[in-house]
Design a protein around this motif. Structure first.
Motif, PDB file in Angstrom:
ATOM      1  N   VAL A  12       0.867  -1.181   0.000  1.00 20.65           N
ATOM      2  CA  VAL A  12       0.000   0.000   0.000  1.00 20.65           C
ATOM      3  C   VAL A  12       0.902   1.228   0.000  1.00 20.65           C
ATOM      4  N   GLY A  13       0.890   1.936  -1.111  1.00 17.66           N
ATOM      5  CA  GLY A  13       1.704   3.134  -1.253  1.00 17.66           C
ATOM      6  C   GLY A  13       2.849   2.907  -2.227  1.00 17.66           C
ATOM      7  N   GLY A  14       2.784   3.597  -3.339  1.00 18.12           N
ATOM      8  CA  GLY A  14       3.781   3.428  -4.391  1.00 18.12           C
ATOM      9  C   GLY A  14       4.784   4.554  -4.440  1.00 18.12           C
ATOM     10  N   SER A  15       5.265   4.980  -3.293  1.00 19.04           N
ATOM     11  CA  SER A  15       6.313   5.994  -3.283  1.00 19.04           C
ATOM     12  C   SER A  15       7.662   5.285  -3.396  1.00 19.04           C
ATOM     13  N   LEU A  16       8.725   5.943  -3.004  1.00 18.46           N
ATOM     14  CA  LEU A  16      10.061   5.366  -3.184  1.00 18.46           C
ATOM     15  C   LEU A  16      10.209   4.031  -2.464  1.00 18.46           C
ATOM     16  N   ALA A  17       9.805   3.955  -1.220  1.00 22.20           N
ATOM     17  CA  ALA A  17       9.947   2.713  -0.453  1.00 22.20           C
ATOM     18  C   ALA A  17       9.062   1.608  -1.015  1.00 22.20           C
ATOM     19  N   GLY A  18       7.820   1.934  -1.337  1.00 23.07           N
ATOM     20  CA  GLY A  18       6.909   0.937  -1.884  1.00 23.07           C
ATOM     21  C   GLY A  18       7.377   0.394  -3.217  1.00 23.07           C
ATOM     22  N   LEU A  19       7.815   1.275  -4.100  1.00 22.30           N
ATOM     23  CA  LEU A  19       8.294   0.830  -5.408  1.00 22.30           C
ATOM     24  C   LEU A  19       9.579   0.023  -5.297  1.00 22.30           C
ATOM     25  N   THR A  20      10.503   0.457  -4.441  1.00 19.74           N
ATOM     26  CA  THR A  20      11.747  -0.281  -4.259  1.00 19.74           C
ATOM     27  C   THR A  20      11.464  -1.671  -3.701  1.00 19.74           C
ATOM     28  N   THR A  21      10.552  -1.763  -2.750  1.00 22.05           N
ATOM     29  CA  THR A  21      10.180  -3.061  -2.196  1.00 22.05           C
ATOM     30  C   THR A  21       9.547  -3.948  -3.261  1.00 22.05           C
ATOM     31  N   ALA A  22       8.666  -3.384  -4.071  1.00 19.48           N
ATOM     32  CA  ALA A  22       8.020  -4.154  -5.138  1.00 19.48           C
ATOM     33  C   ALA A  22       9.044  -4.677  -6.138  1.00 19.48           C
ATOM     34  N   ILE A  23       9.988  -3.855  -6.518  1.00 24.82           N
ATOM     35  CA  ILE A  23      11.028  -4.269  -7.470  1.00 24.82           C
ATOM     36  C   ILE A  23      11.880  -5.377  -6.862  1.00 24.82           C
ATOM     37  N   SER A  64      18.793  -2.771 -10.774  1.00 23.36           N
ATOM     38  CA  SER A  64      19.470  -1.500 -10.529  1.00 23.36           C
ATOM     39  C   SER A  64      19.878  -0.875 -11.861  1.00 23.36           C
ATOM     40  N   THR A  65      20.364  -1.695 -12.768  1.00 18.11           N
ATOM     41  CA  THR A  65      20.751  -1.221 -14.095  1.00 18.11           C
ATOM     42  C   THR A  65      19.548  -0.648 -14.832  1.00 18.11           C
ATOM     43  N   ARG A  66      18.392  -1.288 -14.707  1.00 20.85           N
ATOM     44  CA  ARG A  66      17.174  -0.776 -15.350  1.00 20.85           C
ATOM     45  C   ARG A  66      16.765   0.581 -14.778  1.00 20.85           C
ATOM     46  N   VAL A  67      16.834   0.703 -13.447  1.00 21.96           N
ATOM     47  CA  VAL A  67      16.490   1.981 -12.814  1.00 21.96           C
ATOM     48  C   VAL A  67      17.417   3.075 -13.330  1.00 21.96           C
ATOM     49  N   ILE A  68      18.708   2.770 -13.396  1.00 16.92           N
ATOM     50  CA  ILE A  68      19.700   3.751 -13.855  1.00 16.92           C
ATOM     51  C   ILE A  68      19.472   4.114 -15.321  1.00 16.92           C
ATOM     52  N   GLU A  69      19.050   3.146 -16.142  1.00 17.17           N
ATOM     53  CA  GLU A  69      18.730   3.448 -17.534  1.00 17.17           C
ATOM     54  C   GLU A  69      17.606   4.481 -17.612  1.00 17.17           C
ATOM     55  N   LEU A  71      16.786   6.582 -15.158  1.00 19.21           N
ATOM     56  CA  LEU A  71      17.250   7.793 -14.482  1.00 19.21           C
ATOM     57  C   LEU A  71      18.258   8.544 -15.337  1.00 19.21           C
ATOM     58  N   GLY A  72      19.035   7.795 -16.100  1.00 16.48           N
ATOM     59  CA  GLY A  72      20.089   8.377 -16.927  1.00 16.48           C
ATOM     60  C   GLY A  72      21.450   8.080 -16.325  1.00 16.48           C
ATOM     61  N   ARG A  93       9.350   3.869 -10.798  1.00 18.62           N
ATOM     62  CA  ARG A  93       8.026   3.521 -11.303  1.00 18.62           C
ATOM     63  C   ARG A  93       8.114   2.863 -12.687  1.00 18.62           C
ATOM     64  N   ALA A  94       8.938   3.419 -13.550  1.00 21.53           N
ATOM     65  CA  ALA A  94       9.097   2.831 -14.892  1.00 21.53           C
ATOM     66  C   ALA A  94       9.661   1.417 -14.796  1.00 21.53           C
ATOM     67  N   THR A  95      10.596   1.196 -13.879  1.00 24.17           N
ATOM     68  CA  THR A  95      11.157  -0.139 -13.702  1.00 24.17           C
ATOM     69  C   THR A  95      10.115  -1.088 -13.143  1.00 24.17           C
TER      70      THR A  95
END
Length: 97
Positions: A12-23, A64-69, A71-72, A93-95
């Protein structure tokens, strides 16, 4: 898969912590759903520190590589300056999607 492996995790909650946990859970082949009430940009934070080592530890090297792609690549070469919160959120979110 054994039966406990089939249990879906709901975050519940798709902020930084929620998305990182989901990934991180998805990287371990765990079924996960993120429930988020907002659809658009609702930035509340200003900036956040992000380093490759921390990101690798949180979600693994491949994701992590996908997130960086998203992010740039240059974003991690910016030195000690923090990253805009929205940029980190958008990359996670994109990842996750």
């Amino acid at each position: 898969m054994s039966e406990p492996d089939l249990v879906e995790t709901i975050i519940v909650g798709g902020s930084l912590a929620g998305l990182t946990t989901a990934i991180a859970l998805a990287a371990r082949e765990r079924p996960v759903t993120v429930l988020e009430r907002t659809r658009g940009r609702t930035q509340r934070g200003v900036a956040i520190g992000l380093g490759r080592t921390d990101l690798d530890a949180a979600v693994g090297t491949e994701l992590s590589t996908r997130v960086i792609e998203h992010l740039g690549e240059d974003s991690l070469r910016q030195g000690p300056y923090p990253h805009p919160w929205w940029n980190v959120y958008a990359a996670l979110r994109a990842t996750a999607e």
